[in-house]
Write a protein that holds these residues in place. Sequence first.
Motif, PDB file in Angstrom:
ATOM      1  N   TYR A  47      -4.956   2.367   6.411  1.00 47.53           N
ATOM      2  CA  TYR A  47      -4.693   0.982   6.810  1.00 47.53           C
ATOM      3  C   TYR A  47      -4.304   0.909   8.290  1.00 47.53           C
ATOM      4  CZ  TYR A  47      -3.748  -3.852   5.378  1.00 47.53           C
ATOM      5  OH  TYR A  47      -3.803  -5.211   5.200  1.00 47.53           O
ATOM      6  N   VAL A  97     -11.256  -3.481   7.361  1.00 46.72           N
ATOM      7  CA  VAL A  97     -10.438  -4.040   8.438  1.00 46.72           C
ATOM      8  C   VAL A  97     -11.132  -3.901   9.783  1.00 46.72           C
ATOM      9  CG1 VAL A  97      -8.228  -3.856   9.631  1.00 46.72           C
ATOM     10  CG2 VAL A  97      -8.314  -3.611   7.157  1.00 46.72           C
ATOM     11  N   ASP A 127     -14.741 -10.147   4.925  1.00 41.36           N
ATOM     12  CA  ASP A 127     -14.755  -8.764   5.414  1.00 41.36           C
ATOM     13  C   ASP A 127     -16.087  -8.086   5.079  1.00 41.36           C
ATOM     14  OD1 ASP A 127     -12.177  -9.130   6.248  1.00 41.36           O
ATOM     15  OD2 ASP A 127     -11.253  -7.861   4.718  1.00 41.36           O
ATOM     16  N   THR A 167     -11.954   2.554   2.316  1.00 46.33           N
ATOM     17  CA  THR A 167     -12.249   1.134   2.097  1.00 46.33           C
ATOM     18  C   THR A 167     -11.525   0.270   3.123  1.00 46.33           C
ATOM     19  OG1 THR A 167     -12.505   1.496  -0.276  1.00 46.33           O
ATOM     20  CG2 THR A 167     -12.153  -0.769   0.435  1.00 46.33           C
ATOM     21  N   LEU A 168     -10.246   0.549   3.318  1.00 42.38           N
ATOM     22  CA  LEU A 168      -9.455  -0.236   4.259  1.00 42.38           C
ATOM     23  C   LEU A 168      -9.943  -0.051   5.693  1.00 42.38           C
ATOM     24  CD1 LEU A 168      -5.930   0.430   2.721  1.00 42.38           C
ATOM     25  CD2 LEU A 168      -7.164  -1.750   2.728  1.00 42.38           C
ATOM     26  N   PRO A 194      -9.747  -4.732  -3.103  1.00 43.89           N
ATOM     27  CA  PRO A 194     -10.814  -4.113  -2.309  1.00 43.89           C
ATOM     28  C   PRO A 194     -11.297  -2.830  -2.959  1.00 43.89           C
ATOM     29  CG  PRO A 194      -8.660  -3.773  -1.271  1.00 43.89           C
ATOM     30  CD  PRO A 194      -8.436  -4.699  -2.416  1.00 43.89           C
ATOM     31  N   ILE A 217       0.849  -1.200   0.000  1.00 43.49           N
ATOM     32  CA  ILE A 217       0.000   0.000   0.000  1.00 43.49           C
ATOM     33  C   ILE A 217       0.879   1.243   0.000  1.00 43.49           C
ATOM     34  CG2 ILE A 217      -1.628   1.354   1.378  1.00 43.49           C
ATOM     35  CD1 ILE A 217      -2.973  -0.964   0.058  1.00 43.49           C
ATOM     36  N   SER A 235      -6.469  -0.875  11.244  1.00 37.63           N
ATOM     37  CA  SER A 235      -5.905  -1.977  12.015  1.00 37.63           C
ATOM     38  C   SER A 235      -6.045  -1.745  13.519  1.00 37.63           C
ATOM     39  CB  SER A 235      -4.415  -2.152  11.669  1.00 37.63           C
ATOM     40  OG  SER A 235      -4.255  -2.454  10.303  1.00 37.63           O
TER      41      SER A 235
END
Length: 462
Positions: free
Chosen positions: A77, A229, A372, A224-225, A431, A65, A81
């Motif tokens: 991201y 996630v 997901d 999106t991430l 994704p 990424i 996380s």
Amino acid sequence: MSYLTSAVLGAALLCFALLGLRARRADGPLDDYVTARNSQSASTLGLSFLASGMGAWILFAPPEIGAFVGPVALAGYAIGSALPFIVLGLYGPAIRRHLPEGRSIGEFAEACYGAGVRRWVSLISILYMACFLAAELTAIGAITALLSDVPPALVVIGVAVTTLLYTAIGGLRASLATDRWQAWLLIVLLLVVGGVALVRLPEMPVQAALPAIPVGSALGVALTLIIAVTAANLFHQGYWQRVWAARDERALNRGAWLGGATTVAVVALVGGLGMLAAMSGVSLGEPPIPFFALLAEAPGWLALPALVLAVTLVASSVDTLQNGIASLAVAGSGRRGLSIGAARLVTVVLMVPVVIVALQGLSVLRLFLIADLLCAAIVVPVLLGLWQRMTPLAAVAGGVAGMLGAILPGWVAYGSAAAGVLAASFPDSIPTLPPFLGALVASTLVSLTIAWLKPRAMPRTV
């Protein structure tokens, strides 16, 4: 060299097993085996959140990424996380108060909505964690093949059997005990491997610039991430176990923030290495693996600590997943008196198909994305369970609406329901925002609307 590598990896796994087995309670009840209730400090929880959340994925996804999308998406991201820990840190005290004897996300769903919703939520959680397990074991096989001459299957089976040994015998306490040491070990190894690799990095070209795509696209990837996630990890039973393992509400809150902050730092660090690799002009490989491209420029001896780092990452996440799946299966059985022996058997049996899948060396990214998306479709209805107006009808309708909302963007864009379903199954294993955003918005709106128009007739205790 393969003998030395095998010996070092074997020694690391043996240390993890001894640490886990020492932490077990030989005479503890089943409840302690799956929750270690009210026993863990903030620092232990923080390190456990970090270790159990990290996995071999951080050596692949964040560097890629960072290298190809840039700092904005990498920030998304890192936030995604860490956000599940923060959500449970803020929301967990209320869950503990309303469900003091709880053990799982499935029991929480049952207390709020009934047994039917519990089965649905438990199935999604087990599916997600099984995908996570298969991905981690597949990744350590690939890394072993990349960095050494040791047969990948040997390391895959070694990690699976070793973690299974101490989690099946020691339960959650064993996982928490190893997490503390694994968290510090992975931080030290990451700094050593990353530092040495950077020292040997070629000099930056004059025209070097940060990798980036248009800001709008980068923000779309970041969002999106964050959604994918966060939603998926909120169905990680291993994290829910730690809600009740915390010594008290303060320990849970502080531990969650500590785990979240260190997770952001680790993801940002590893992703930053990917950006530097891209900026330096080194060959990133095909398919691109920026972190390991850095190692190609480093001394040959660095492959061994890098492999130990990978094994530590995988073991720290695998033991949490093993215990989480077993505890969810036990708690979801509806029999509070199920024996510890049965819980251990569940742990062993559930690992067999996962190891078989991992030994095939298949890509599980597409299945991961679908899992997901399923989580994103029902996460808001589940978390709204403590709202007194919420009903089983509102939760189920919200979940169904979330799944339809995931299909709708592709349906509108391509003109058919079949095309919408195909788009929501991520055929290119990439994704994309519309399915996740559609799932989240539709499930939230429908759940809130039905709960507001047709609230629960009588108040409930949870």
